[in-house]
Write a protein that holds these residues in place. Structure first.
Motif, PDB file in Angstrom:
ATOM      1  N   VAL A   1       0.945  -0.962  -0.380  1.00  0.00           N
ATOM      2  CA  VAL A   1       0.108   0.287  -0.237  1.00  0.00           C
ATOM      3  C   VAL A   1       0.726   1.352   0.269  1.00  0.00           C
ATOM      4  O   VAL A   1       1.018   2.204  -1.200  1.00  0.00           O
ATOM      5  N   GLU A   2       1.869   1.451   1.098  1.00  0.00           N
ATOM      6  CA  GLU A   2       2.959   2.536   0.917  1.00  0.00           C
ATOM      7  C   GLU A   2       3.614   2.197  -0.378  1.00  0.00           C
ATOM      8  O   GLU A   2       3.400   4.045  -0.715  1.00  0.00           O
ATOM      9  N   LYS A   3       4.013   1.827  -1.335  1.00  0.00           N
ATOM     10  CA  LYS A   3       4.857   2.690  -2.194  1.00  0.00           C
ATOM     11  C   LYS A   3       3.449   3.059  -3.643  1.00  0.00           C
ATOM     12  O   LYS A   3       3.835   2.955  -4.301  1.00  0.00           O
ATOM     13  N   LEU A   4       2.091   1.924  -3.886  1.00  0.00           N
ATOM     14  CA  LEU A   4       1.672   2.251  -4.787  1.00  0.00           C
ATOM     15  C   LEU A   4       0.698   3.543  -4.098  1.00  0.00           C
ATOM     16  O   LEU A   4       0.882   4.429  -5.191  1.00  0.00           O
ATOM     17  N   THR A   5       1.217   3.786  -3.262  1.00  0.00           N
ATOM     18  CA  THR A   5       0.337   4.913  -3.130  1.00  0.00           C
ATOM     19  C   THR A   5       0.723   6.409  -3.151  1.00  0.00           C
ATOM     20  O   THR A   5       0.612   7.305  -3.691  1.00  0.00           O
ATOM     21  N   LYS A   6       2.185   5.874  -2.797  1.00  0.00           N
ATOM     22  CA  LYS A   6       3.463   6.794  -2.891  1.00  0.00           C
ATOM     23  C   LYS A   6       3.459   7.264  -4.926  1.00  0.00           C
ATOM     24  O   LYS A   6       3.895   7.729  -5.153  1.00  0.00           O
ATOM     25  N   GLN A   7       3.210   6.433  -5.584  1.00  0.00           N
ATOM     26  CA  GLN A   7       2.925   6.297  -6.976  1.00  0.00           C
ATOM     27  C   GLN A   7       1.651   7.075  -7.415  1.00  0.00           C
ATOM     28  O   GLN A   7       1.581   7.027  -8.826  1.00  0.00           O
ATOM     29  N   GLY A   8       0.882   7.075  -6.803  1.00  0.00           N
ATOM     30  CA  GLY A   8      -0.291   7.432  -7.430  1.00  0.00           C
ATOM     31  C   GLY A   8      -1.795   6.753  -7.522  1.00  0.00           C
ATOM     32  O   GLY A   8      -2.360   6.864  -7.897  1.00  0.00           O
ATOM     33  N   VAL A   9      -0.831   5.570  -7.000  1.00  0.00           N
ATOM     34  CA  VAL A   9      -2.508   4.374  -7.159  1.00  0.00           C
ATOM     35  C   VAL A   9      -3.444   4.490  -6.395  1.00  0.00           C
ATOM     36  O   VAL A   9      -2.986   4.426  -4.717  1.00  0.00           O
ATOM     37  N   GLU A  10      -4.384   4.681  -6.340  1.00  0.00           N
ATOM     38  CA  GLU A  10      -6.011   4.899  -5.427  1.00  0.00           C
ATOM     39  C   GLU A  10      -5.958   3.343  -5.264  1.00  0.00           C
ATOM     40  O   GLU A  10      -6.038   3.271  -6.054  1.00  0.00           O
ATOM     41  N   ILE A  11      -6.237   3.615  -3.399  1.00  0.00           N
ATOM     42  CA  ILE A  11      -6.391   2.071  -2.967  1.00  0.00           C
ATOM     43  C   ILE A  11      -8.049   2.625  -2.444  1.00  0.00           C
ATOM     44  O   ILE A  11      -8.695   2.616  -1.631  1.00  0.00           O
ATOM     45  N   VAL A  12      -8.761   2.244  -2.818  1.00  0.00           N
ATOM     46  CA  VAL A  12      -9.959   2.252  -2.771  1.00  0.00           C
ATOM     47  C   VAL A  12     -10.671   0.769  -1.481  1.00  0.00           C
ATOM     48  O   VAL A  12     -11.735   1.627  -0.449  1.00  0.00           O
ATOM     49  N   ILE A  13      -9.693   0.110  -1.850  1.00  0.00           N
ATOM     50  CA  ILE A  13     -10.189  -0.710  -0.073  1.00  0.00           C
ATOM     51  C   ILE A  13      -9.455  -1.472   0.156  1.00  0.00           C
ATOM     52  O   ILE A  13      -8.028  -2.410  -0.971  1.00  0.00           O
ATOM     53  N   ASN A  14      -8.455  -1.427   1.142  1.00  0.00           N
ATOM     54  CA  ASN A  14      -7.706  -1.934   2.199  1.00  0.00           C
ATOM     55  C   ASN A  14      -8.612  -2.751   3.500  1.00  0.00           C
ATOM     56  O   ASN A  14      -8.316  -2.103   4.667  1.00  0.00           O
ATOM     57  N   GLU A  15      -8.966  -4.097   3.058  1.00  0.00           N
ATOM     58  CA  GLU A  15      -9.791  -5.169   4.202  1.00  0.00           C
ATOM     59  C   GLU A  15      -9.089  -5.967   4.491  1.00  0.00           C
ATOM     60  O   GLU A  15      -7.814  -6.374   4.150  1.00  0.00           O
ATOM     61  N   GLN A  16      -8.967  -6.112   5.902  1.00  0.00           N
ATOM     62  CA  GLN A  16      -8.479  -6.939   7.024  1.00  0.00           C
ATOM     63  C   GLN A  16      -9.046  -8.120   6.771  1.00  0.00           C
ATOM     64  O   GLN A  16     -10.440  -8.103   7.453  1.00  0.00           O
ATOM     65  N   LEU A  17      -8.935  -9.749   6.919  1.00  0.00           N
ATOM     66  CA  LEU A  17     -10.088 -10.837   7.329  1.00  0.00           C
ATOM     67  C   LEU A  17      -9.084 -11.869   8.500  1.00  0.00           C
ATOM     68  O   LEU A  17      -8.293 -11.937   7.994  1.00  0.00           O
ATOM     69  N   ALA A  18     -10.005 -11.831   9.512  1.00  0.00           N
ATOM     70  CA  ALA A  18      -9.335 -13.038  10.310  1.00  0.00           C
ATOM     71  C   ALA A  18      -9.234 -14.617  10.010  1.00  0.00           C
ATOM     72  O   ALA A  18      -9.714 -14.458   8.855  1.00  0.00           O
TER      73      ALA A  18
END
Length: 186
Positions: free
Chosen positions: A97-114
């Motif tokens: 997420v950190e690298k994609l965000t720095k490159q301008g990619v939009e993270i529309v969902i970042n969900e975690q599952l048990a």
């Protein structure tokens, strides 16, 4: 401890470990007994402060950044990321997420599952509705299998990325329509 017994009685001269949980737990005993430990471990701190620890798997940071590079080469604009709550996979996804965000990619969902959670359909549907052109499943094998089937059933055509678990036993008999176009970085 069992680790000390291996060296004292069994005269073991080195240990191979698989998985971050085991590797991190045995790193300090390895250092204390000066027993080399070879780890198929992704935790970024596995070799930290232990000259007897050797890592044969990329760190979570290296893996997350490698996936980000591969995803960006595809011209992706919007990504949905679904991750199993697991020390290694969560850390890996954080670096992704950190690298994609720095490159301008939009993270529309970042969900975690048990780890025991199999309910991914609503998250995948949300990703589809938000227009994610790629989806990254950073999931344990049983969850990954469910996610691939649900994505297919929802007729969601986004590029699919996953971790190396796709190479594990259990996927070889899966209908090809579930895995066509799935990408992972080896």
């Amino acid at each position: 401890s069992e680790f000390n017994r291996l060296g004292d009685r069994e005269k073991v001269q080195g240990v191979v470990v698989i998985g971050s949980g085991v590797g991190m737990a045995l790193s300090q005993p390895s250092k204390n007994t000066k027993t080399p430990i070879l780890g198929v471990v992704g935790h970024k701190d596995f070799t930290k402060e232990n000259e007897f620890a050797f890592q044969v798997w990329p760190t979570s940071q290296q893996e997350g950044e490698a996936y980000a590079d591969s995803i960006m080469k595809q011209g992706v604009k919007k990504v949905a990321i679904i991750t199993t709550q697991d020390d290694y996979l969560s850390t890996f996804s954080n670096f992704l997420v950190e690298k994609l965000t720095k490159q301008g990619v939009e993270i529309v969902i970042n969900e975690q599952l048990a780890p025991q959670d199999q309910e991914v359909q609503s998250i995948i549907l949300k990703a589809k509705l938000l227009g994610a052109d790629s989806i990254f499943f950073n999931l344990h094998p049983d969850q990954l299998l469910t996610a691939l089937k649900k994505k297919h059933d929802l007729k969601y055509s986004a590029n699919t990325w996953t971790n190396y678990f796709i190479t594990k036993t259990g996927f070889e008999g899966l209908d090809n329509s579930y895995t066509d176009g799935v990408r992972y970085v080896a």
